[in-house]
Design a protein around this motif. Structure first.
Motif, PDB file in Angstrom:
ATOM      1  N   GLU A  60      -3.975  50.488  18.399  1.00 39.66           N
ATOM      2  CA  GLU A  60      -2.809  50.881  19.198  1.00 39.66           C
ATOM      3  C   GLU A  60      -1.926  51.868  18.437  1.00 39.66           C
ATOM      4  O   GLU A  60      -1.336  52.773  19.044  1.00 39.66           O
ATOM      5  N   LEU A  61      -1.833  51.698  17.126  1.00 35.75           N
ATOM      6  CA  LEU A  61      -1.050  52.644  16.320  1.00 35.75           C
ATOM      7  C   LEU A  61      -1.619  54.045  16.422  1.00 35.75           C
ATOM      8  O   LEU A  61      -0.875  55.035  16.523  1.00 35.75           O
ATOM      9  N   PHE A  62      -2.972  54.145  16.436  1.00 33.81           N
ATOM     10  CA  PHE A  62      -3.609  55.454  16.516  1.00 33.81           C
ATOM     11  C   PHE A  62      -3.578  56.030  17.939  1.00 33.81           C
ATOM     12  O   PHE A  62      -3.941  57.188  18.132  1.00 33.81           O
ATOM     13  N   HIS A  63      -3.159  55.242  18.908  1.00 38.75           N
ATOM     14  CA  HIS A  63      -2.784  55.811  20.197  1.00 38.75           C
ATOM     15  C   HIS A  63      -1.380  56.399  20.106  1.00 38.75           C
ATOM     16  O   HIS A  63      -1.087  57.468  20.657  1.00 38.75           O
ATOM     17  N   ALA A  64      -0.493  55.680  19.422  1.00 37.12           N
ATOM     18  CA  ALA A  64       0.905  56.085  19.365  1.00 37.12           C
ATOM     19  C   ALA A  64       1.101  57.361  18.539  1.00 37.12           C
ATOM     20  O   ALA A  64       1.934  58.217  18.900  1.00 37.12           O
ATOM     21  N   ILE A  65       0.352  57.502  17.444  1.00 32.25           N
ATOM     22  CA  ILE A  65       0.555  58.654  16.548  1.00 32.25           C
ATOM     23  C   ILE A  65       0.387  59.983  17.278  1.00 32.25           C
ATOM     24  O   ILE A  65       1.264  60.867  17.189  1.00 32.25           O
ATOM     25  N   VAL A  75       7.179  54.209  25.445  1.00 36.76           N
ATOM     26  CA  VAL A  75       8.223  53.504  26.175  1.00 36.76           C
ATOM     27  C   VAL A  75       7.883  52.038  26.400  1.00 36.76           C
ATOM     28  O   VAL A  75       8.762  51.232  26.724  1.00 36.76           O
ATOM     29  N   ASN A  76       6.626  51.682  26.207  1.00 36.06           N
ATOM     30  CA  ASN A  76       6.221  50.285  26.387  1.00 36.06           C
ATOM     31  C   ASN A  76       4.937  50.047  25.610  1.00 36.06           C
ATOM     32  O   ASN A  76       4.096  50.946  25.496  1.00 36.06           O
ATOM     33  N   CYS A  77       4.783  48.859  25.078  1.00 33.72           N
ATOM     34  CA  CYS A  77       3.553  48.524  24.359  1.00 33.72           C
ATOM     35  C   CYS A  77       3.378  47.013  24.361  1.00 33.72           C
ATOM     36  O   CYS A  77       4.328  46.265  24.599  1.00 33.72           O
ATOM     37  N   GLY A  78       2.182  46.588  24.108  1.00 34.12           N
ATOM     38  CA  GLY A  78       1.883  45.165  24.033  1.00 34.12           C
ATOM     39  C   GLY A  78       0.833  44.908  22.973  1.00 34.12           C
ATOM     40  O   GLY A  78      -0.052  45.735  22.753  1.00 34.12           O
ATOM     41  N   TYR A  79       0.984  43.769  22.309  1.00 31.41           N
ATOM     42  CA  TYR A  79       0.005  43.403  21.271  1.00 31.41           C
ATOM     43  C   TYR A  79      -0.265  41.914  21.377  1.00 31.41           C
ATOM     44  O   TYR A  79       0.644  41.094  21.208  1.00 31.41           O
ATOM     45  N   GLY A  80      -1.505  41.568  21.691  1.00 30.63           N
ATOM     46  CA  GLY A  80      -1.881  40.164  21.841  1.00 30.63           C
ATOM     47  C   GLY A  80      -2.948  39.730  20.862  1.00 30.63           C
ATOM     48  O   GLY A  80      -3.818  38.934  21.236  1.00 30.63           O
ATOM     49  N   PHE A  81      -2.923  40.271  19.658  1.00 34.43           N
ATOM     50  CA  PHE A  81      -3.874  39.946  18.589  1.00 34.43           C
ATOM     51  C   PHE A  81      -5.274  40.496  18.892  1.00 34.43           C
ATOM     52  O   PHE A  81      -5.862  41.177  18.060  1.00 34.43           O
ATOM     53  N   TYR A  82      -5.797  40.203  20.063  1.00 36.75           N
ATOM     54  CA  TYR A  82      -7.167  40.611  20.394  1.00 36.75           C
ATOM     55  C   TYR A  82      -7.205  41.655  21.506  1.00 36.75           C
ATOM     56  O   TYR A  82      -8.263  42.012  21.985  1.00 36.75           O
ATOM     57  N   PRO A  88       2.929  55.790  27.151  1.00 35.98           N
ATOM     58  CA  PRO A  88       3.784  56.929  26.811  1.00 35.98           C
ATOM     59  C   PRO A  88       4.814  57.197  27.906  1.00 35.98           C
ATOM     60  O   PRO A  88       4.742  56.639  29.005  1.00 35.98           O
ATOM     61  N   ASP A  89       5.739  58.095  27.604  1.00 30.25           N
ATOM     62  CA  ASP A  89       6.820  58.397  28.551  1.00 30.25           C
ATOM     63  C   ASP A  89       6.461  59.481  29.546  1.00 30.25           C
ATOM     64  O   ASP A  89       7.267  59.830  30.405  1.00 30.25           O
TER      65      ASP A  89
END
Length: 396
Positions: A60-65, A75-82, A88-89
């Motif tokens: 997910e970080l490499f999507h954000a970069i 503007v929104n993200c989620g992390y559920g371990f798996y 994006p905006d």
């Protein structure tokens, strides 16, 4: 859908915490040699339960970069371990959307490479094994599971990565690289590159190292080769064993035990015996297995196959051969529980043939053999089976 993902993630996270606690409690023992089958089981679980969560975070970080690099905001993200997501905006041009989508998979692959690079030379066999198995797991989920998940659910990055109508050159180049990587992954897996051999104790590990050295010095020796293959298979490295067997059969196509070992590998973990294993067992029997125990095992597996396909009479013939072979062993080499299992199987075959009196006799013999070992679990199992046989009207 999110509730389902979060529910599954919480379940996996609970299991991961339990596994991490078990490993932490025995951390010094976990790191010490030898690599036992218990440690291997922990590593197999950890390759998913413990390696996937940080991989998802990096994904997910490499999507954000690239979103940030292209001037956008998350503007929104989620992390559920798996699992996870990044929103994006804005919408980006198609090429930038493609880069943002591909970035997640590249991040997962980079994490897998870094984790493996940190562990593959570690002094601890357990941690080295974790490096290999985690690499295999992360490659599988990044390159096979996730693309298939996207293809069947239409959820995920690969819809954009393989949008050939919008990005034909980028998607086409990715497809070529993807297929090439999958081919390398398949070849590495087939060669047993992700495998290591487990041992009960240090003396067994030392004996294996000596056997492996002898095989490397003289790979043409059939006895050494077959002993080496058997140790690989029993130690949890079936693909390595299969590769050595393939070479041995090419050099000596009449080596009966090689076909038996190959069949044992092909049937491992299978509920029903594959046809390829049946063919190799038939060949081993035809060529002539010298050791009685090997003959018993080959005929036993063949009997189980013929029972499964409804050929009871053929199964009986194989079980007669198996019992005859194991009966030739002296008391020191005999395994009463194995013999009890053969009588139990023959009882089942007799039941299929409606030979109920013979079925009863074999069931009783299985109990007598189990009683000689004092194995309460086996005794109880065979007694239950005998009660089923006795209920038939012909025996009342």
């Amino acid at each position: 859908m999110e509730l389902i993902f979060y529910g599954l993630s919480l379940l996996y996270a609970f299991q991961a915490a339990q596994l991490a606690q078990r490993i932490w409690r025995d951390w010094s023992g976990f790191r010490q040699t030898p690599l036992t089958r218990q440690k291997m089981a922990w590593v197999e679980q950890g390759a998913f339960l413990l390696a996937i969560p940080p991989s998802v975070f990096v994904h997910e970080l490499f999507h954000a970069i690239p979103i940030w690099l292209f001037g956008g905001r998350v503007v929104n993200c989620g992390y559920g371990f798996y699992w996870g997501y990044v929103q994006p905006d804005r919408f980006f041009p198609v090429a930038q959307e493609w880069i943002i989508s591909l970035g997640g998979t590249l991040g997962s692959l980079l994490f897998a490479a870094v984790l493996f690079g940190l562990l593959y030379r570690n002094q601890s066999q357990s941690l080295r094994y974790f490096g290999y198995r985690s690499l295999r797991t992360l490659l599988f989920y990044s390159l096979i599971y996730y693309p298939l998940f996207t293809a069947f659910t239409f959820i995920g990055d690969w819809r954009t990565i393989y949008a050939f109508g919008s990005t034909p050159w980028l998607s086409g180049g990715t497809a070529v690289a993807h297929l090439a990587t999958l081919l390398l992954f398949w070849q590495a897996n087939q060669r047993g590159w992700f495998e290591m051999v487990g041992h009960k104790n240090q003396s067994e590990a030392a004996a294996f190292e000596q056997l492996a050295a002898e095989w490397r010095l003289n790979p043409q020796n059939p006895t050494t080769t077959l002993n080496y293959v058997d140790a690989l298979r029993r130690g949890g490295a079936p693909q390595q064993a299969k590769r050595v067997l393939t070479q041995a059969i090419a050099q000596n196509p009449n080596l009966a035990e090689a076909y038996l070992q190959l069949a044992l590998i092909q049937s491992s973990g299978k509920r029903n015996l594959p046809k390829t294993a049946v063919n190799n067992l038939d060949k081993a029997v035809q060529l002539g297995l010298e050791a009685p125990r090997q003959r018993a095992v080959a005929h036993q597996l063949l009997s189980q196959y013929h029972l499964d396909v409804g050929q009871g009479q053929v199964a009986l013939r194989h079980l007669d051969e198996a019992i005859a072979a194991i009966t030739t062993l002296n008391a020191a080499n005999s395994d009463p529980l194995h013999k009890a299992q053969l009588y139990h199987l023959r009882s089942l075959a007799h039941q299929r043939q409606r030979q109920h009196e013979r079925a009863r006799q074999d069931a009783e013999q299985a109990i007598r053999l189990a009683e000689a070992t004092g194995n309460e679990q086996a005794i109880a199992h065979y007694q239950r089976e005998l009660e089923i046989v006795k209920r038939h009207p012909d025996l009342r």
